[in-house]
Each structure stands twice: as structure tokens, then as C-alpha cells.
Design a protein around this motif. Structure first.
Motif, short mmCIF file in Angstrom:
data_model
loop_
_atom_site.label_atom_id
_atom_site.label_comp_id
_atom_site.label_asym_id
_atom_site.label_seq_id
_atom_site.Cartn_x
_atom_site.Cartn_y
_atom_site.Cartn_z
N ASN A 176 30.71 41.27 23.24
CA ASN A 176 31.57 41.20 24.42
C ASN A 176 32.36 39.90 24.52
N SER A 177 31.81 38.83 23.97
CA SER A 177 32.49 37.53 24.12
C SER A 177 33.52 37.27 23.02
N TYR A 180 37.31 37.43 24.04
CA TYR A 180 37.64 36.35 24.96
C TYR A 180 37.67 35.00 24.25
N GLN A 184 40.78 32.57 24.12
CA GLN A 184 40.61 31.18 24.55
C GLN A 184 41.34 30.23 23.59
N GLY A 227 41.34 31.26 33.26
CA GLY A 227 40.80 32.59 33.56
C GLY A 227 39.97 33.14 32.42
N VAL A 228 40.48 32.98 31.20
CA VAL A 228 39.72 33.45 30.03
C VAL A 228 38.43 32.67 29.88
N LYS A 230 36.71 31.21 32.20
CA LYS A 230 35.77 31.63 33.24
C LYS A 230 35.03 32.91 32.83
N THR A 231 35.77 33.82 32.19
CA THR A 231 35.14 35.07 31.73
C THR A 231 34.09 34.78 30.67
N ARG A 234 31.16 33.23 32.30
CA ARG A 234 30.46 34.22 33.11
C ARG A 234 29.49 35.02 32.24
N ILE A 235 29.98 35.39 31.05
CA ILE A 235 29.12 36.12 30.11
C ILE A 235 27.91 35.26 29.73
#
Length: 576
Positions: A176-177, A180, A184, A227-228, A230-231, A234-235
Motif C-alpha cells: 500500500n505504501s 505513495y 513522494q 499531502g502524500v 501525510k498518507t 498515516r500508513i
């Protein structure tokens, strides 16, 4: 991953030292609980203090070995990680030095800067974690499982059952990461690009009062990056508590089953304590590996970006081993039916260009903006390679030369003079590292730079700011011309290199060039007729084609395009 392993594997001695350190580290982590089991069971529970002293001495010995192992492992891992980032950055720099303009168009400068700095740093952080986790986890896990099987087989199945859950969690987080992490690094490219444009174009931005607009542009890309990020965080913030929850649940299960076994008399306290320690270290090593896999997507993206640069093949081959280094002729340049197109361009920039510049001649190129003048002369030192036809320097195709031997014959002065941080003398010696002070002074005098250099505090030892920002445009051009004169090449290429000079300075400089440089070939791109009117040959370009060739007087009579340019710049008396 292939790139990371390739660079890490260069340091086998440090890897061996790290492995020995891991053995010492695991010895203290697994040996201490085992000895503590005997302290509890054979000394404290059995009320037998006589066995305590030898066990304590053995504990002390294991502690010393473990601390030594930790020091060796940390030292070796730090050396490997530092050397890896140094090697990557060195190879990136060397690779970019071989790039032609085409590669710099393919890989933007901001992206190359990000790869050399941020991407390389990400790999260093990952290598440090990888060396610790990748070596400790298998050694710790195998030794832990062996000890658990020997002391408490029931716990082995509990730990083994949790392992698939850990691996599944690691896979989900990594999968999932990954996108992102890629976004980034691309966002960091955009930030570097905006910063670079904003700083280099600060005067223009201020002149047009566009500080607010530029600030909004930067804010937009910065917010996108934020924003990226932070995602990604968050993961990570969800992943770590999840692993700790599983970690603590395993400890609770082991305590519950162990207390029941003690109640039934099938397990002693010392063995339960040792089992908890074994399981703790096994799960903790898995947790370290999980953190490593969480870091992997970003490191993988960085490694792929670097590998893409390092594995790219420059469009201009340098022929460093097999290229020609000597030639029979000296100072001749010949274009034979040369056509050139930029990569991805539908129309050629230059079409069927043919001419010869003999040794000692001055050949000038003039034409409207976009006619291909600068592109034409950039083909000679192989900033690009021709699409069709060939260019011969001293009778040898430029593509057959060792590129250093070719460029050693040429003194190239671009329109935008590029100077470097350092003294004026350092910049002038760029073409000839062993140039004497007398040679520098002579070149500066020819280039009409001696006066303003003398006015500088320190003279030739005056320090220039980045890109020579503490000089005017005309001063920078004169230093660039002086730098080429110091080199004393066979062929001088002036790419509109007099454009920032006033007419009087231009005239004095050209006069001194004609007086001092009599045996070298000069190729001059210019917009001003006055700069080239005394050339032996003037070539007129229009829309990439060579439409006229001759002396100044010949072209006034034979070329309408040249005549129109002359009329717009010269007086009637000068036209006669």
C-alpha cells in the motif's frame, strides 16, 4: 534491491565484521535468559547459592562478548552505509558528466539533484537498517526457535502460528505504501525545480512583481508533497501499533499458557521466564524486519530512480578507449551534408549543411533567431551528434575521436558565460590547470578583462560568487573568453559570446584577437554585423538551411537576407 546489494557487496570485510558482531549480539540476547533460567531454578528455587557465582561469572563474560559484538556491528554497518552513499553519489556525478544535452532533457536537473541527494540518503538509511535487521532476524529467530523447542515445545507452536500474521501485515503495508513513496520522491523533484527556478530567476520575478504568484506555485507543490507524506505517515502510524498489538497479544498468550502449565506442574518458573525472553527477542527481531519492509518501498523507489540514471546509455559515445587521439591536419572543420533533429522533433533543425573552415580562417554564422546557428556549432564538440552526414575536425569524423582529445582541440565560449565558485584565477585555469600567472594576465588583457580584474580586491585571487553572480554580464563573457584563450586551442567557437559587450569593448577585443591569434580557426555566431564583417567567410542561415556564403561585401550584393540584416544595423556609409 539489486542496486543496494551491488554497492553493499563491495565491502565484504565489513560485512564479515558485522556478521561476527551479530553473533556476539545474539549471544547476549539469548544467552542471558538461558543462564537466568538456571539462576532461578538451580539457585534461587533450590536454595543453592554455590552455583550462583560461576553462573554470574559466565553472565559477565557473555556481557563483555555481547558489548564487543554490538560495537563491531555498529561500526561495520556505519562504515558500509557511509561508503555506499559516497559511492552512489560519486558514480552519479561521473555518469552525469558523460551526459549530452539530450540526457539532461530526459532527466531534468531537479530530478538528478534529488537522486544525488535525497534518494541516495534514503538508500543510506535503508542500508543501515537492512544490515542490522537482515542479519539479526534470521540468526535471532533460528537460535530462538531451537532454544524454545529444547525448553518449551508448546510455545514453539504459539510463535509459529503468529508468524504468518506478521508476514501478511508486512506485505500489506509494503504494497500500500509503494505508490505513495514514488509520489513522494516525484513531489520532491517538483519542490527542487520550483526552488531552483525561484532562486535563479529571482531578479525577473521581482522585476515583474510576481513574488506572490511564485509563492503560490511553490505552496501548491509543497502542499501536494505534504499531502502524500501525510498518507505515508498515516500508513506507518497504523502499521506500528498493529504490530505492537500482535506482539503484546503473543506475550499474553504465553503468560496464560505458561501459568497454567506451572499450576499443573509441567513447567517451572525459570523455563517460563526464559521462554518469554526467547519469544520476546524473536518477535522483536520480526518487528525490526517489519520496520525494514515499511522503509523498503521508499528505498526501492529511490534505488530505481538512481539505477535508471546509472544504467542509461549516453547518446554521445565518448570512445575513451578506442577513439582517435591524433590527426594529420590541424585546425580544419568540415561539414558534409549535415542534418540534425532534436529527439522527438518532427522537423530537422539543420538541413544539408556543408562548408569548410580552413586552419587559421575566421568563419562567422548569422541569421534570424531560431535559424540553427547555436545548434550548428554545438555539434562540433559533440554536445549532440548529427542525425545525417558527418563533421570532420582535422580530417577525422568527430564521432571517431576520443571525446577528450576532440574537446582538447576546441575552446568553446557559450553565450551564457558559466563561471564557478572560486577565484578568478581558478576559473581561467579551467582549460589549462598549469597555466602561469603571466598566461592568465596575457589572456585577460586580450579579452579586455584586465582592467576590471585589477579593480577587484585581490585581483586574480578575488573570489567569485556562485555562477559569477557578483559580476556583470559583460564581465562574465570576457572572463569566459579569457578562459578559452588560456587554453590555446586549435579551434575557437564563439557562440554569440560578444552579445553583452558594448560596441567599443567588442571592437577592441576583436582587434586584439586578430593580432594575437593568427594560426587558430575561429567560428563565430553573432547577431551584430559589426562583430563579423571582417571574417574570412560568413555563412547565412535561414530556417535551418544554409542560404548564402561569402565575405561581407559579397553577401551585401548576393544575399537579400544578409543585406536586410545589414541595413537594420549599419549606416549608409558603412554599407558602401
Amino acid at each position: 534491491m539489486k542496486l543496494i546489494i551491488k554497492y553493499t557487496w563491495r565491502y565484504k570485510k565489513y560485512l564479515l565484521l558485522s556478521l561476527l558482531g551479530v553473533v556476539g549480539f545474539v549471544l547476549i540476547q539469548m544467552g542471558m535468559p538461558t543462564l537466568l533460567k538456571y539462576v532461578i531454578n538451580d539457585s534461587l528455587m533450590a536454595d543453592n547459592p554455590t552455583v550462583l557465582l560461576p553462573i554470574m561469572l559466565l553472565m559477565l563474560g557473555i556481557t563483555v562478548v555481547g558489548i564487543g559484538g554490538e560495537i563491531c556491528m555498529s561500526y561495520a554497518n556505519s562504515r558500509i552505509a557511509s561508503n555506499v552513499i559516497r559511492d552512489i553519489r560519486s558514480d552519479m556525478f561521473v555518469k552525469t558528466q558523460s551526459f549530452s544535452h539530450a540526457e539532461f532533457n530526459q532527466f531534468s536537473v531537479s530530478s538528478l539533484l534529488t537522486s544525488t541527494t535525497s534518494d541516495a540518503y534514503q538508500i543510506m538509511i535503508f542500508v543501515q537498517s537492512m544490515l542490522r535487521s537482515a542479519l539479526i532476524t534470521p540468526v535471532m529467530t533460528i537460535s530462538g526457535f531451537i532454544l524454545i523447542i529444547n525448553t518449551n515445545p508448546r510455545m514453539f507452536w504459539v510463535v509459529l502460528g503468529a508468524t504468518p500474521l506478521l508476514l501478511l501485515g508486512v506485505y500489506i503495508v509494503s504494497h500500500n505504501s509503494m505508490p505513495y513513496s514514488r509520489a513522494q520522491q516525484l513531489g520532491l523533484d517538483k519542490i527542487n525545480l520550483n526552488m531552483r527556478e525561484g532562486l535563479s530567476g529571482l531578479r525577473v520575478i521581482r522585476a515583474f512583481g510576481n513574488e506572490g504568484f511564485q509563492a503560490k506555485r511553490f505552496e501548491a507543490v509543497n502542499e501536494e508533497y505534504c499531502g502524500v507524506s501525510k498518507t505515508v505517515f498515516r500508513i506507518m502510524s497504523i502499521a506500528q501499533p498493529g504490530f505492537y498489538l500482535l506482539f503484546n497479544a503473543m506475550i499474553v498468550i504465553i503468560l496464560w499458557t505458561g501459568s497454567q502449565a506451572i499450576g499443573h506442574g509441567t513447567l517451572d518458573v525459570g523455563t517460563l521466564n526464559a521462554s518469554i525472553e526467547y519469544v520476546f527477542h524473536i518477535l522483536f527481531s520480526f518487528l525490526m524486519m517489519a520496520v525494514l519492509f515499511i522503509m523498503y518501498p521508499r528505498a526501492s523507489v529511490s534505488a530505481r530512480r538512481i539505477q535508471r540514471v546509472l544504467e542509461s546509455t549516453p547518446s554521445v559515445q565518448e570512445n575513451l578507449e578506442s577513439g582517435v587521439t591524433e590527426a594529420m591536419e590541424k585546425g580544419t572543420v568540415r561539414f558534409e551534408n549535415v542534418t540534425f533533429s532534436y529527439s522527438g522533433s518532427e522537423e530537422p533543425v539543420l538541413k544539408h549543411i556543408s562548408f569548410t573552415a580552413k586552419a587559421g580562417e575566421t568563419v562567422a554564422f548569422i541569421g534570424s533567431t531560431g535559424s540553427g546557428k547555436s545548434t550548428l556549432i554545438q555539434l562540433i564538440p559533440r554536445m549532440y551528434d548529427v542525425t545525417e552526414g558527418r563533421i570532420l575536425v582535422d580530417g577525422v569524423d568527430v564521432r571517431d575521436y576520443n571525446i577528450h582529445a576532440l574537446r582538447d582541440r576546441i575552446g568553446y565560449i557559450p553565450q551564457k558565460a558559466q563561471l564557478f565558485t572560486g577565484t578568478i584565477a581558478d576559473n581561467l585555469r579551467l582549460g589549462k590547470r598549469d597555466a602561469t600567472r603571466e598566461e592568465l594576465e596575457h589572456a585577460a588583457e586580450i579579452a579586455q578583462a584586465a582592467d576590471f580584474i585589477a579593480q577587484k580586491e585581490g585581483g586574480f585571487d578575488a573570489v567569485l560568487s556562485e555562477s559569477g553572480s557578483n559580476l556583470s554580464g559583460g564581465q562574465k563573457q570576457r572572463l569566459a573568453i579569457a578562459r578559452a584563450i588560456v587554453k590555446q586551442p586549435e579551434i575557437y567557437i564563439f557562440d554569440d559570446s560578444f552579445s553583452a559587450l558594448d560596441y567599443a569593448t567588442d571592437l577592441r577585443l576583436r582587434t586584439r584577437l586578430r593580432e594575437e591569434i593568427t594560426d587558430a580557426t575561429m567560428l563565430i555566431v553573432a547577431q551584430r554585423i559589426g562583430t563579423i564583417r571582417h571574417a574570412d567567410k560568413i555563412i547565412v542561415l535561414n530556417e535551418g538551411e544554409m542560404v548564402a556564403e561569402g565575405t561581407h561585401q559579397e553577401l551585401l550584393n548576393a544575399s537579400g537576407i544578409y543585406y536586410d540584416i545589414a541595413v537594420s544595423q549599419l549606416s549608409e556609409e558603412e554599407l558602401r
